[in-house]
Design a protein around this motif. Structure first.
Motif, PDB file in Angstrom:
ATOM      1  N   UNK A 218       0.835  -1.197   0.000  1.00  0.00           N
ATOM      2  CA  UNK A 218       0.000   0.000   0.000  1.00  0.00           C
ATOM      3  C   UNK A 218       0.874   1.254   0.000  1.00  0.00           C
ATOM      4  N   UNK A 219       0.276   2.364  -0.408  1.00  0.00           N
ATOM      5  CA  UNK A 219       0.979   3.643  -0.472  1.00  0.00           C
ATOM      6  C   UNK A 219       0.751   4.468   0.784  1.00  0.00           C
ATOM      7  N   UNK A 220       0.103   3.868   1.780  1.00  0.00           N
ATOM      8  CA  UNK A 220      -0.169   4.591   3.007  1.00  0.00           C
ATOM      9  C   UNK A 220      -1.588   5.124   3.040  1.00  0.00           C
ATOM     10  N   UNK A 221      -1.823   6.045   3.952  1.00  0.00           N
ATOM     11  CA  UNK A 221      -3.159   6.591   4.114  1.00  0.00           C
ATOM     12  C   UNK A 221      -3.094   7.994   4.706  1.00  0.00           C
ATOM     13  N   UNK A 222      -4.201   8.729   4.549  1.00  0.00           N
ATOM     14  CA  UNK A 222      -4.345  10.043   5.157  1.00  0.00           C
ATOM     15  C   UNK A 222      -5.332   9.962   6.307  1.00  0.00           C
ATOM     16  N   UNK A 223      -5.042  10.713   7.363  1.00  0.00           N
ATOM     17  CA  UNK A 223      -6.013  10.962   8.417  1.00  0.00           C
ATOM     18  C   UNK A 223      -6.452  12.414   8.270  1.00  0.00           C
ATOM     19  N   UNK A 224      -7.770  12.628   8.159  1.00  0.00           N
ATOM     20  CA  UNK A 224      -8.299  13.963   7.917  1.00  0.00           C
ATOM     21  C   UNK A 224      -9.464  14.262   8.846  1.00  0.00           C
ATOM     22  N   UNK A 225      -9.571  15.532   9.212  1.00  0.00           N
ATOM     23  CA  UNK A 225     -10.681  15.951  10.067  1.00  0.00           C
ATOM     24  C   UNK A 225     -11.110  17.346   9.645  1.00  0.00           C
ATOM     25  N   UNK A 226     -12.409  17.602   9.723  1.00  0.00           N
ATOM     26  CA  UNK A 226     -12.963  18.903   9.364  1.00  0.00           C
ATOM     27  C   UNK A 226     -14.329  19.060  10.023  1.00  0.00           C
ATOM     28  N   UNK A 227     -14.733  20.311  10.215  1.00  0.00           N
ATOM     29  CA  UNK A 227     -16.098  20.569  10.714  1.00  0.00           C
ATOM     30  C   UNK A 227     -17.129  20.184   9.654  1.00  0.00           C
ATOM     31  N   UNK A 228     -16.662  20.064   8.389  1.00  0.00           N
ATOM     32  CA  UNK A 228     -17.543  19.690   7.273  1.00  0.00           C
ATOM     33  C   UNK A 228     -17.297  18.225   6.901  1.00  0.00           C
ATOM     34  N   UNK A 229     -17.480  17.334   7.874  1.00  0.00           N
ATOM     35  CA  UNK A 229     -17.068  15.940   7.708  1.00  0.00           C
ATOM     36  C   UNK A 229     -17.776  15.245   6.538  1.00  0.00           C
ATOM     37  N   UNK A 230     -19.073  15.460   6.400  1.00  0.00           N
ATOM     38  CA  UNK A 230     -19.827  14.809   5.318  1.00  0.00           C
ATOM     39  C   UNK A 230     -19.353  15.307   3.951  1.00  0.00           C
ATOM     40  N   UNK A 231     -19.133  16.629   3.844  1.00  0.00           N
ATOM     41  CA  UNK A 231     -18.626  17.194   2.596  1.00  0.00           C
ATOM     42  C   UNK A 231     -17.222  16.688   2.292  1.00  0.00           C
ATOM     43  N   UNK A 232     -16.417  16.577   3.344  1.00  0.00           N
ATOM     44  CA  UNK A 232     -15.050  16.088   3.185  1.00  0.00           C
ATOM     45  C   UNK A 232     -15.061  14.661   2.646  1.00  0.00           C
ATOM     46  N   UNK A 233     -15.884  13.800   3.220  1.00  0.00           N
ATOM     47  CA  UNK A 233     -15.957  12.409   2.783  1.00  0.00           C
ATOM     48  C   UNK A 233     -16.401  12.325   1.320  1.00  0.00           C
ATOM     49  N   UNK A 234     -17.385  13.122   0.971  1.00  0.00           N
ATOM     50  CA  UNK A 234     -17.885  13.132  -0.403  1.00  0.00           C
ATOM     51  C   UNK A 234     -16.807  13.589  -1.375  1.00  0.00           C
ATOM     52  N   UNK A 235     -16.058  14.625  -0.988  1.00  0.00           N
ATOM     53  CA  UNK A 235     -15.001  15.150  -1.854  1.00  0.00           C
ATOM     54  C   UNK A 235     -13.893  14.126  -2.058  1.00  0.00           C
ATOM     55  N   UNK A 236     -13.483  13.482  -0.986  1.00  0.00           N
ATOM     56  CA  UNK A 236     -12.410  12.475  -1.081  1.00  0.00           C
ATOM     57  C   UNK A 236     -12.813  11.335  -2.010  1.00  0.00           C
ATOM     58  N   UNK A 237     -14.042  10.899  -1.889  1.00  0.00           N
ATOM     59  CA  UNK A 237     -14.524   9.799  -2.738  1.00  0.00           C
ATOM     60  C   UNK A 237     -14.623  10.221  -4.199  1.00  0.00           C
ATOM     61  N   UNK A 238     -14.874  11.517  -4.432  1.00  0.00           N
ATOM     62  CA  UNK A 238     -15.027  11.993  -5.807  1.00  0.00           C
ATOM     63  C   UNK A 238     -13.692  12.125  -6.548  1.00  0.00           C
TER      64      UNK A 238
END
Length: 299
Positions: A218-238
């Motif tokens: 694997x190439x590793x992973x990111x840990x991310x946090x934001x007050x806009x968690x749902x938007x963040x998840x959607x953006x990452x998947x897109x």
């Protein structure tokens, strides 16, 4: 890079197979870890490579020369068993005896004691030393002849946390001087902190040989946090560059499929109006990589 050691199909059978057709190379100037639980064949492998145990089959070359002869042994410093020093003699006098046996000038004694941080205690009797100090003196003894290769079998075994840290720092310092080091250990954390390469043994079989980082595909992973968690998840998947995006304790774990830098990811998210309060790029720990590797070999 120059190969100092080449091992091919090395096998040792007692009543049962202790080492089973292992092959690996050791390149100059690196720190190699021989990783495996007790009974996995680490000490037996060292014994064969130092010609104290006769192999059942297989071969090896030190410095391009078949086997291990007397000249080769002069280039190797090894600690395979508990240090055997005279308890009532000082560290300095114990090392004088070793220096005379090895034909090494006595001026080397202070040099190696300085490397292992025992110069200020050189006049003290060996019996007054802690377990960690005894281990450090053993390393000093192995360094007396200025070896090209240093072999250490479980160098932190039985030590307290402070002693373990001291041994790690000494190994790292010796490696920086250009000495090739091979360390046997059953401790994942120890190998991860001091080794560039690892040979993983399981029941006498090498199930991996290569760089520590290369244990994982694997190439590793990111840990991310934001007050806009749902938007963040959607953006990452897109973005289409992550194999999975999962939430754990209000933190998103994005497994990298196509490599991207943290700064580039931050820029892409900012352009979508997402402000991050956490962004860390990480690699899987050696423990998780090791467990995955063992799982694959059991399959």
């Amino acid at each position: 890079m120059e190969k100092i050691l080449e091992v091919k199909d090395l096998t040792k059978k007692f009543k049962q197979i202790a080492v089973n057709h292992i092959s690996f190379d050791v390149e100059r100037g690196n720190v190699y870890g021989l990783l495996g639980p007790n009974g996995s064949g680490k000490s037996t492998t060292f014994g064969m490579l130092l010609s104290t145990i006769n192999p059942t089959s297989g071969s090896w070359k030190w410095f391009g020369k078949e086997g291990t002869d007397t000249d080769t042994l002069k280039k190797i410093g090894a600690i395979i068993e508990q240090p055997n020093f005279y308890p009532y003699l000082s560290a300095e006098k114990n090392l004088k005896i070793v220096a005379e046996i090895k034909g090494v000038p006595e001026k080397r004694i202070d040099e190696v004691l300085a490397v292992v941080n025992l110069l200020s205690r050189k006049k003290d009797a060996f019996r007054t030393y802690s377990l960690g100090m005894k281990q450090r003196l053993a390393i000093a003894s192995a360094l007396l002849a200025n070896p090209e290769v240093l072999i250490l079998d479980e160098p932190t075994n039985g030590l307290d946390p402070e002693g373990i840290i001291q041994i790690r720092e000494i190994i790292s310092s010796i490696a920086k001087s250009g000495t090739t080091i091979i360390v046997a250990s059953h401790l994942l954390d120890e190998i991860e902190k001091i080794c560039s390469h690892v040979i993983v043994l399981k029941h006498g079989t090498a199930i991996y040989s290569g760089t520590v980082d290369g244990m994982s595909n694997t190439k590793g992973f990111f840990e991310l946090k934001s007050d806009q968690l749902a938007d963040l998840k959607s953006a990452l998947e897109s973005f289409g560059i992550f194999s999975s995006v999962k939430e754990k304790d209000q933190v998103l774990i994005a497994q990298i499929d196509e490599d991207i830098s943290a700064s580039e990811l931050n820029r892409k998210l900012f352009e979508k109006g997402i402000i991050l309060s956490l962004l860390q790029k990480k690699k899987e720990s050696l423990e998780s990589q090791f467990l995955e590797l063992v799982k694959q070999t059991n399959a």
